[in-house]
Scaffold this active site. Structure first.
Site, mmCIF file in Angstrom:
data_model
loop_
_atom_site.group_PDB
_atom_site.id
_atom_site.type_symbol
_atom_site.label_atom_id
_atom_site.label_comp_id
_atom_site.label_asym_id
_atom_site.label_seq_id
_atom_site.Cartn_x
_atom_site.Cartn_y
_atom_site.Cartn_z
ATOM 1 N N CYS A 67 0.816 -1.113 0.000
ATOM 2 C CA CYS A 67 -0.342 0.191 -0.058
ATOM 3 C C CYS A 67 0.930 1.247 -0.251
ATOM 4 O O CYS A 67 1.904 1.131 0.486
ATOM 5 C CB CYS A 67 -0.729 -0.091 1.219
ATOM 6 N N CYS A 141 -3.308 -9.150 6.756
ATOM 7 C CA CYS A 141 -3.478 -8.224 5.887
ATOM 8 C C CYS A 141 -4.635 -7.482 5.829
ATOM 9 O O CYS A 141 -5.904 -8.322 5.366
ATOM 10 C CB CYS A 141 -3.162 -8.652 4.465
ATOM 11 N N PHE A 269 -8.282 -11.085 -24.670
ATOM 12 C CA PHE A 269 -7.402 -11.600 -23.507
ATOM 13 C C PHE A 269 -8.632 -11.728 -22.484
ATOM 14 O O PHE A 269 -8.424 -11.114 -21.473
ATOM 15 C CB PHE A 269 -6.618 -10.071 -23.291
ATOM 16 N N CYS A 363 -5.412 -1.925 -17.160
ATOM 17 C CA CYS A 363 -4.916 -1.632 -15.613
ATOM 18 C C CYS A 363 -3.809 -0.496 -15.789
ATOM 19 O O CYS A 363 -2.956 -0.645 -14.687
ATOM 20 C CB CYS A 363 -4.583 -3.083 -14.979
#
Length: 412
Positions: A67, A141, A269, A363
């Site tokens: 993060c 986490c 994809f 992305c």
């Protein structure tokens, strides 16, 4: 130093006579004390804090490299992420309506990869520190789904202990599925029969759904299934999966809404079908993906789901062999969701095609902009750009773009 602005990777940036200095975890307007090494600075203390600073909720923040933004107030964080995408589009000379950021964190990350390392006599299990091979050991986490938060480190430690004799660096990928945890271990290489039987017993004691080594299934106690619309999919070990269920559903909804009038759609994809299986509710779908195992999983799921339109599959490397014009021109719409490198070769073919609609999912903002510019150069209009934040607390962002081409109808 005084931080002037925030960079695309969430680093605070201070300006000096010798150029910018990048300081992780610092915010614009702050006066900070740093330890400097070239163009990078390690934050030692915040002398004057920004009103946009807040206390991180994770005890490992600042050490773990997973993060980068838990120190930002939510509104400031969202504005920064949206403006980063807007800046990337401007650099590519793309003028398109940018919609508000969608928070798609949902219940959290449904897949994590923990690292097992043996730098000394002890075993270390956790995530990598930022820009380092140092393992930050964790016992939970908080940004993962409930099933992974505390159980994932337990599973990784148990596997590391069972395979510790070789002292090889292991990467343990753990996915939360509807039937339990699906675990794929990488880095060890071939194992002995003794190790294999030991891992089978371990999978039972941890109640794992499936345990694999380098994609080779050691034991499957239950099929690790994931629901996609009405279909049930069992992804191959270690295969691609969207980071959050909410992220997948959000992006798929944008794609299916855009394609609702299309009779025939190409899903490029495609992975194991997060778009294809939803598109097949109304359209005939041809799914193309490099990974053959993903194609087998998609085909099996489609055949087992009654009521879907025809779904055909093709294992094909779209980087080397993109769909060409005679193939593309048979489709009413194309959905394309490439890896971070984008799909430049396929975009060039689409740019000269007659496909009326392209849904571009990415992305990476930079490669999204590059590929969108190629399509726009071929006559497409970028009607919508929707940022989807499924990688919350990181600099990463998903982008969904809707591009249309005006189709001139022939006169009778």
């Amino acid at each position: 130093m005084t931080i002037k602005r925030l960079g695309a990777k969430a680093d605070g940036i201070a300006e000096t006579e010798n150029g910018p200095v990048f300081v992780p975890y610092a915010l614009p307007g702050e006066t900070v004390l740093i330890e400097r090494e070239g163009s990078r600075g390690r934050l030692l203390s915040v002398e004057a804090a920004s009103p946009e600073r807040e206390t991180p909720f994770c005890p490992y923040f600042g050490e773990c490299g997973g993060c980068a933004t838990q120190h930002m107030r939510h509104g400031f964080y969202q504005t920064w992420k949206q403006e980063t995408l807007a800046h990337t589009l401007r650099q590519a000379r793309i003028d398109a309506p940018l919609e508000p950021l969608i928070d798609a964190h949902g219940e959290g990350r449904r897949r994590v990869t923990l690292h097992v390392r043996f730098p000394d006599r002890a075993m270390h299990v956790g995530f990598m520190a930022a820009r380092s091979h140092h393992v930050v050991e964790i016992d939970h986490c908080p940004i993962a789904v409930q099933a992974l938060q505390r159980q994932a480190p337990i599973v990784a430690r148990a596997i590391g202990k069972h395979l510790s004799a070789a002292r090889k660096p292991l990467d343990v990928q753990i996915t939360a599925t509807e039937s339990g945890l699906d675990v794929d271990v990488r880095g060890h290489g071939p194992i002995t029969d003794k190790d294999r039987f030991s891992l089978i017993d371990l999978a039972a004691s941890l109640d794992l759904a499936r345990l694999s080594l380098h994609g080779d299934v050691i034991v499957e106690r239950r099929p690790p299934a994931i629901t996609v619309s009405r279909a049930s999919v069992v992804p191959p070990p270690g295969s691609f999966l969207q980071a959050t269920q909410s992220g997948e559903e959000t992006m798929a909804a944008l794609a299916t809404d855009a394609c609702q009038r299309a009779k025939r759609v190409a899903d490029l994809f495609s992975g194991c079908g997060p778009f294809a299986l939803r598109l097949a509710e109304k359209s005939e779908v041809h799914a193309v993906e490099t990974d053959k195992a993903s194609m087998v999983a998609l085909d099996k799921a489609a055949r087992a789901t009654p009521g879907l339109r025809r779904v055909s599959v093709e294992a094909r490397d779209l980087f080397r062999r993109p769909l060409l014009l005679p193939e593309l021109n048979t489709f009413d719409a194309v959905v394309i969701d490439p890896p971070r490198a984008g799909a430049e070769a396929q975009a060039q073919q689409l740019a000269v095609s007659k496909v009326p609609l392209v849904v571009s999912v990415s992305c990476d903002a930079a490669t999204f902009a590059r590929d969108a510019a190629i399509l726009m150069g071929g006559g497409y209009r970028l009607e919508r750009v929707v940022p989807v934040d499924q990688f919350k607390y990181s600099p990463h962002l998903e982008v969904v773009g809707i591009l249309r081409r005006d189709v001139v109808k022939k006169r009778r």
